[in-house]
Scaffold this motif. Structure first.
Motif, PDB file in Angstrom:
ATOM      1  N   LEU A 166       0.840  -1.208   0.000  1.00  0.00           N
ATOM      2  CA  LEU A 166       0.000   0.000   0.000  1.00  0.00           C
ATOM      3  C   LEU A 166       0.871   1.252   0.000  1.00  0.00           C
ATOM      4  CD1 LEU A 166      -2.717  -1.018   2.629  1.00  0.00           C
ATOM      5  CD2 LEU A 166      -2.838  -1.192   0.141  1.00  0.00           C
ATOM      6  N   GLN A 167       0.412   2.271  -0.716  1.00  0.00           N
ATOM      7  CA  GLN A 167       1.110   3.546  -0.737  1.00  0.00           C
ATOM      8  C   GLN A 167       0.808   4.329   0.540  1.00  0.00           C
ATOM      9  OE1 GLN A 167       3.330   4.453  -2.997  1.00  0.00           O
ATOM     10  NE2 GLN A 167       2.983   2.535  -4.122  1.00  0.00           N
ATOM     11  N   PRO A 168       1.734   5.170   1.014  1.00  0.00           N
ATOM     12  CA  PRO A 168       1.487   5.965   2.225  1.00  0.00           C
ATOM     13  C   PRO A 168       0.209   6.795   2.142  1.00  0.00           C
ATOM     14  CG  PRO A 168       3.799   6.074   1.624  1.00  0.00           C
ATOM     15  CD  PRO A 168       3.116   5.353   0.502  1.00  0.00           C
ATOM     16  N   SER A 169      -0.082   7.332   0.960  1.00  0.00           N
ATOM     17  CA  SER A 169      -1.308   8.127   0.822  1.00  0.00           C
ATOM     18  C   SER A 169      -2.553   7.266   1.032  1.00  0.00           C
ATOM     19  CB  SER A 169      -1.352   8.779  -0.560  1.00  0.00           C
ATOM     20  OG  SER A 169      -1.265   7.796  -1.587  1.00  0.00           O
ATOM     21  N   ALA A 170      -2.509   6.015   0.553  1.00  0.00           N
ATOM     22  CA  ALA A 170      -3.644   5.109   0.752  1.00  0.00           C
ATOM     23  C   ALA A 170      -3.788   4.739   2.218  1.00  0.00           C
ATOM     24  CB  ALA A 170      -3.464   3.856  -0.096  1.00  0.00           C
ATOM     25  N   ILE A 171      -2.673   4.515   2.894  1.00  0.00           N
ATOM     26  CA  ILE A 171      -2.708   4.172   4.323  1.00  0.00           C
ATOM     27  C   ILE A 171      -3.294   5.318   5.130  1.00  0.00           C
ATOM     28  CG2 ILE A 171      -1.217   3.810   6.327  1.00  0.00           C
ATOM     29  CD1 ILE A 171       0.570   2.094   4.556  1.00  0.00           C
ATOM     30  N   GLU A 172      -2.865   6.534   4.830  1.00  0.00           N
ATOM     31  CA  GLU A 172      -3.388   7.690   5.560  1.00  0.00           C
ATOM     32  C   GLU A 172      -4.890   7.825   5.336  1.00  0.00           C
ATOM     33  OE1 GLU A 172      -2.918  10.444   8.356  1.00  0.00           O
ATOM     34  OE2 GLU A 172      -1.242   9.342   7.513  1.00  0.00           O
ATOM     35  N   HIS A 173      -5.315   7.576   4.109  1.00  0.00           N
ATOM     36  CA  HIS A 173      -6.751   7.634   3.804  1.00  0.00           C
ATOM     37  C   HIS A 173      -7.506   6.578   4.597  1.00  0.00           C
ATOM     38  CE1 HIS A 173     -10.350   8.285   1.291  1.00  0.00           C
ATOM     39  NE2 HIS A 173     -10.498   6.974   1.391  1.00  0.00           N
ATOM     40  N   LEU A 174      -6.979   5.373   4.673  1.00  0.00           N
ATOM     41  CA  LEU A 174      -7.665   4.285   5.372  1.00  0.00           C
ATOM     42  C   LEU A 174      -7.758   4.544   6.864  1.00  0.00           C
ATOM     43  CD1 LEU A 174      -6.064   1.267   3.496  1.00  0.00           C
ATOM     44  CD2 LEU A 174      -8.445   2.019   3.338  1.00  0.00           C
ATOM     45  N   LEU A 175      -6.754   5.162   7.447  1.00  0.00           N
ATOM     46  CA  LEU A 175      -6.767   5.445   8.884  1.00  0.00           C
ATOM     47  C   LEU A 175      -7.796   6.501   9.255  1.00  0.00           C
ATOM     48  CD1 LEU A 175      -2.921   5.380   9.572  1.00  0.00           C
ATOM     49  CD2 LEU A 175      -4.621   3.754  10.433  1.00  0.00           C
ATOM     50  N   ARG A 227      -6.993  14.128   9.689  1.00  0.00           N
ATOM     51  CA  ARG A 227      -7.731  13.655  10.849  1.00  0.00           C
ATOM     52  C   ARG A 227      -7.876  12.143  10.773  1.00  0.00           C
ATOM     53  NH1 ARG A 227     -11.402  15.736  14.575  1.00  0.00           N
ATOM     54  NH2 ARG A 227     -12.947  14.244  15.299  1.00  0.00           N
ATOM     55  N   ARG A 228      -7.595  11.465  11.896  1.00  0.00           N
ATOM     56  CA  ARG A 228      -7.759  10.026  11.983  1.00  0.00           C
ATOM     57  C   ARG A 228      -8.917   9.684  12.908  1.00  0.00           C
ATOM     58  NH1 ARG A 228      -1.667   7.360  12.158  1.00  0.00           N
ATOM     59  NH2 ARG A 228      -0.947   8.239  10.171  1.00  0.00           N
ATOM     60  N   ARG A 229      -9.430   8.480  12.743  1.00  0.00           N
ATOM     61  CA  ARG A 229     -10.546   8.066  13.596  1.00  0.00           C
ATOM     62  C   ARG A 229     -10.169   8.119  15.072  1.00  0.00           C
ATOM     63  NH1 ARG A 229     -10.622   4.417   9.356  1.00  0.00           N
ATOM     64  NH2 ARG A 229      -9.364   2.968  10.600  1.00  0.00           N
ATOM     65  N   THR A 230      -8.937   7.724  15.389  1.00  0.00           N
ATOM     66  CA  THR A 230      -8.514   7.677  16.786  1.00  0.00           C
ATOM     67  C   THR A 230      -8.328   9.054  17.414  1.00  0.00           C
ATOM     68  OG1 THR A 230      -6.234   7.424  15.991  1.00  0.00           O
ATOM     69  CG2 THR A 230      -7.416   5.414  16.589  1.00  0.00           C
ATOM     70  N   ASP A 231      -8.333  10.110  16.614  1.00  0.00           N
ATOM     71  CA  ASP A 231      -8.237  11.463  17.181  1.00  0.00           C
ATOM     72  C   ASP A 231      -9.386  11.740  18.144  1.00  0.00           C
ATOM     73  OD1 ASP A 231      -5.995  11.863  15.672  1.00  0.00           O
ATOM     74  OD2 ASP A 231      -6.958  13.115  14.161  1.00  0.00           O
ATOM     75  N   SER A 263     -10.762  16.412  22.011  1.00  0.00           N
ATOM     76  CA  SER A 263     -11.723  16.272  20.917  1.00  0.00           C
ATOM     77  C   SER A 263     -13.132  16.455  21.446  1.00  0.00           C
ATOM     78  CB  SER A 263     -11.590  14.894  20.267  1.00  0.00           C
ATOM     79  OG  SER A 263     -12.587  14.703  19.303  1.00  0.00           O
ATOM     80  N   GLU A 264     -13.927  17.282  20.765  1.00  0.00           N
ATOM     81  CA  GLU A 264     -15.299  17.518  21.188  1.00  0.00           C
ATOM     82  C   GLU A 264     -16.302  17.078  20.143  1.00  0.00           C
ATOM     83  OE1 GLU A 264     -15.857  21.495  22.342  1.00  0.00           O
ATOM     84  OE2 GLU A 264     -14.474  21.408  24.026  1.00  0.00           O
ATOM     85  N   ALA A 265     -16.083  17.473  18.904  1.00  0.00           N
ATOM     86  CA  ALA A 265     -17.041  17.168  17.853  1.00  0.00           C
ATOM     87  C   ALA A 265     -16.647  15.905  17.121  1.00  0.00           C
ATOM     88  CB  ALA A 265     -17.153  18.322  16.863  1.00  0.00           C
ATOM     89  N   VAL A 266     -17.636  15.198  16.666  1.00  0.00           N
ATOM     90  CA  VAL A 266     -17.437  14.059  15.795  1.00  0.00           C
ATOM     91  C   VAL A 266     -17.960  14.462  14.437  1.00  0.00           C
ATOM     92  CG1 VAL A 266     -18.060  11.684  15.308  1.00  0.00           C
ATOM     93  CG2 VAL A 266     -17.645  12.398  17.657  1.00  0.00           C
ATOM     94  N   LEU A 267     -17.074  14.581  13.457  1.00  0.00           N
ATOM     95  CA  LEU A 267     -17.460  15.137  12.169  1.00  0.00           C
ATOM     96  C   LEU A 267     -17.666  14.056  11.144  1.00  0.00           C
ATOM     97  CD1 LEU A 267     -14.897  18.067  12.151  1.00  0.00           C
ATOM     98  CD2 LEU A 267     -17.258  18.118  12.927  1.00  0.00           C
TER      99      LEU A 267
END
Length: 473
Positions: A387-396, A459-463, A469-473
Motif C-alpha cells: 500500500l502507498q502511504p497516501s492510501a494508508i493515511e486515507h484508510l486510517l 484527521r484520523r478516527r482515533t483522534d 476532541s469535542e465534535a465528531v465530524l
C-alpha cells in the motif's frame, strides 16, 4: 361542508376539501378563493391557528445574570438561536445598572472580574423580544428559557433544525471520549454527524439536510444509545511499568496500536509527582473488557518484563474456535515456531501476540504466524501488501472503513511500517473495496525530485479518543 376551494389561513395550507381538486384540474387558481365559513376543516384550522397565535409569546423574561449566556461572544449565540428558530430575537437594551467590578492584585499583576454580589439586580428580569410566526415563537420561547436555565445552546439550536438530542449519564471523560470515537462509525452509518457533550449527545444529518425521517431517526437514535450503553460498560486496567523502560511511550506502542484503532482502547501514561521518587510509572488503560485486557498484557510484557512484542488482530475468539485436527495441527506449528524463533505466542481474545528477547526474531515470528493463519483459516484472514502511504493515511481516517470495523465480524489492522492491511472476518470483500478505492488516488510527488511525498496531516478516527476532541465530524 362546502366543496368550494378554501383560502390559506394565517399562512397555513389550504383546505383539502376542494382546493386540491381544483388545483389538480388547473395549473393555478384564476382568482384568490374566499373564506368559506361553512367549511368545517377551515374552522378547525382557524381555531387552532388562533389559539397558537394567542399562546405564542412576543417576549420572554430571563434573569439579568443570564443575558451574557444568551448573547454569547459578540452576540454569536443569540444569532445562532435566531437562525435555528426562524425568528428575530433581540435582548432589551434596558438592562439596569452594570455589575460591580472587583480587582485582585498579586505579584505585581492586577486582574478584574465581575462582582455578582455587588449587583443587587443580578436576578432582575430582562425582556427578550421575539418576532416571527406563532409556532416559531413558541419554539423560540422554550429554547430561550432553557438556555437561560443552563442548557447547551447548541443542543436547542440543533434540535430546532431537526437534530436528535438525547441525554446520557456517562459523566466520565474517558467514557465520553470513547463514545465520541464509537459515534464516528455509528453516526456515519446513518448519514449523520455526532457530538457528545457532558450531559447530552446529538445527531445531525450531514450536509445540513434538515430533520430525519421518523424511521431513520428512530434507527439512528437506537444505534447511538447502544453505543452510549457500551461506553458505560468500559473497564479500567492499570499497569505499574518500570520507569527505566520508558513507559511514556506506551500510548504509541506499535503492538497495541491495532487495538486502539479497532476497539478504541485508551492508553495514558500518568504523570509522576515531581516530589516523589519512584521506579514505577502507572500506565492506565480504558476500553472494552477483552481488548483492554489483551492490551494490558502486551504492555506488561513490554514495560515490566522488558520484552519485544508484536501483535496480530483476529475477530474475537477466531483462532480459539479451531477444532479437531486443525486445532491440534495449528498448536503443533505454533510450538515449532516458538522453538525456532525463541518467542512465546499468546492467544488473546482479540489478538494473537508475540513476546521475546530479540526484536528481529519477534518480527520474523509475526510474519510467519500471519502466513500460518492464512493457511489454516483462509476465509478469515487476508494480508494486503504494497500500500502507498497516501492510501494508508486515507484508510486510517476513512469513515466507511470505520463502519465496517465497528461490526462484530470485522477487524482490520493497518500497518504503516510495512505498508500493509491485515483483514479479519466476514467483511473481507467490503474492506478490500475500501482499500482499492483508497489506492486509486494518485500518490503525491515532490516536484524537485519526482519522488512520492509524505501525505499531508489528516484527521484520523482515533483522534476522537483525545480529551481535547469535542465534535465528531
Amino acid at each position: 361542508s362546502s366543496s368550494a376551494a378554501c383560502p390559506p389561513i394565517l399562512g397555513l395550507a389550504q383546505c383539502g376539501q376542494g382546493a386540491s381538486r381544483e388545483l389538480g384540474a388547473r395549473a393555478r387558481p384564476t382568482r384568490a378563493p374566499r373564506w368559506d365559513a361553512t367549511c368545517s376543516r377551515c374552522a378547525r384550522v382557524a381555531t387552532r391557528a388562533a389559539m397558537e397565535e394567542q399562546e405564542a409569546p412576543w417576549s420572554v423574561e430571563v434573569p439579568k445574570s443570564q443575558v451574557s449566556r444568551l448573547l454569547g461572544p459578540n452576540g454569536s449565540t443569540l444569532k445562532r438561536l435566531s437562525v435555528a428558530c426562524g425568528c428575530e430575537i433581540e435582548v432589551s437594551k434596558q438592562r439596569g445598572p452594570k455589575k460591580g467590578v472587583k480587582s485582585v492584585s498579586y505579584g505585581g499583576q492586577t486582574q478584574f472580574y465581575e462582582d455578582k454580589d455587588g449587583d443587587p439586580e443580578a436576578e432582575a428580569p430582562v425582556k427578550v423580544f421575539i418576532r416571527g410566526g406563532a409556532r416559531k415563537r413558541l419554539v423560540a420561547a422554550e429554547v430561550l428559557r432553557a438556555v437561560a436555565a443552563g442548557d447547551d445552546p447548541e443542543d436547542h439550536a440543533a434540535r430546532a433544525e431537526g437534530a436528535i438530542v438525547f441525554e446520557h449519564s456517562l459523566q466520565h471523560p474517558d467514557k465520553e471520549a470513547w463514545a465520541r470515537w464509537r459515534l464516528l462509525a455509528v453516526a456515519h452509518a446513518h448519514g449523520a454527524a455526532a457530538h457528545v457533550g457532558r450531559k447530552t449527545a446529538r445527531l445531525v444529518r450531514k450536509g445540513g439536510a434538515g430533520a430525519f425521517s421518523e424511521e431513520a431517526g428512530e434507527a439512528a437514535l437506537e444505534a447511538a444509545e447502544e453505543a452510549m450503553a457500551e461506553a458505560s460498560e468500559l473497564v479500567e486496567i492499570k499497569v505499574e511499568a518500570l520507569d527505566e523502560l520508558e513507559p511514556e511511550e506506551a500510548p504509541s506502542d506499535k503492538a497495541v496500536a491495532p487495538l486502539v484503532d479497532q476497539y478504541g482502547v485508551i492508553i495514558r501514561a500518568l504523570d509522576q509527582d515531581d516530589n516523589a521518587v519512584s521506579e514505577f510509572i502507572t500506565v492506565r488503560l480504558f476500553g472494552p473488557p477483552e481488548a483492554t485486557k489483551d492490551a494490558a498484557e502486551m504492555l506488561t510484557a513490554r514495560f515490566v518484563g522488558g520484552k519485544a512484542t508484536a501483535s496480530i488482530l483476529q475477530t474475537p475468539g477466531e483462532v480459539q474456535g479451531l477444532s479437531g485436527d486443525y486445532a491440534s495441527d495449528f498448536a503443533g506449528d505454533v510450538q515449532a515456531l516458538e522453538a525456532e524463533c525463541q518467542v512465546t505466542v499468546h492467544k488473546g481474545h482479540t489478538a494473537l501476540w508475540i513476546s521475546g528477547d530479540d526484536t528481529e526474531k519477534v518480527a520474523d515470528a509475526r510474519k510467519t504466524l500471519q502466513e500460518m493463519l492464512q493457511f489454516y483459516l483462509p476465509s478469515a484472514f487476508l494480508l494486503v501488501e504494497g500500500l502507498q502511504p497516501s492510501a494508508i493515511e486515507h484508510l486510517l481516517a476513512d469513515e466507511d472503513l470505520g463502519v465496517l470495523m465497528a461490526k462484530d465480524d470485522c477487524a482490520v489492522m493497518i500497518d504503516e511500517e510495512h505498508r500493509s492491511a491485515w483483514i479479519c472476518g466476514k467483511q473481507r470483500e467490503a474492506v478490500q473495496r475500501r482499500i482499492e478505492q483508497a489506492s486509486r488516488a494518485p500518490p503525491r510527488t515532490t516536484p524537485a525530485t519526482g519522488e512520492e511525498a509524505p501525505p499531508p496531516a489528516k484527521r484520523r478516527r482515533t483522534d476522537a479518543l483525545s480529551f481535547a476532541s469535542e465534535a465528531v465530524l
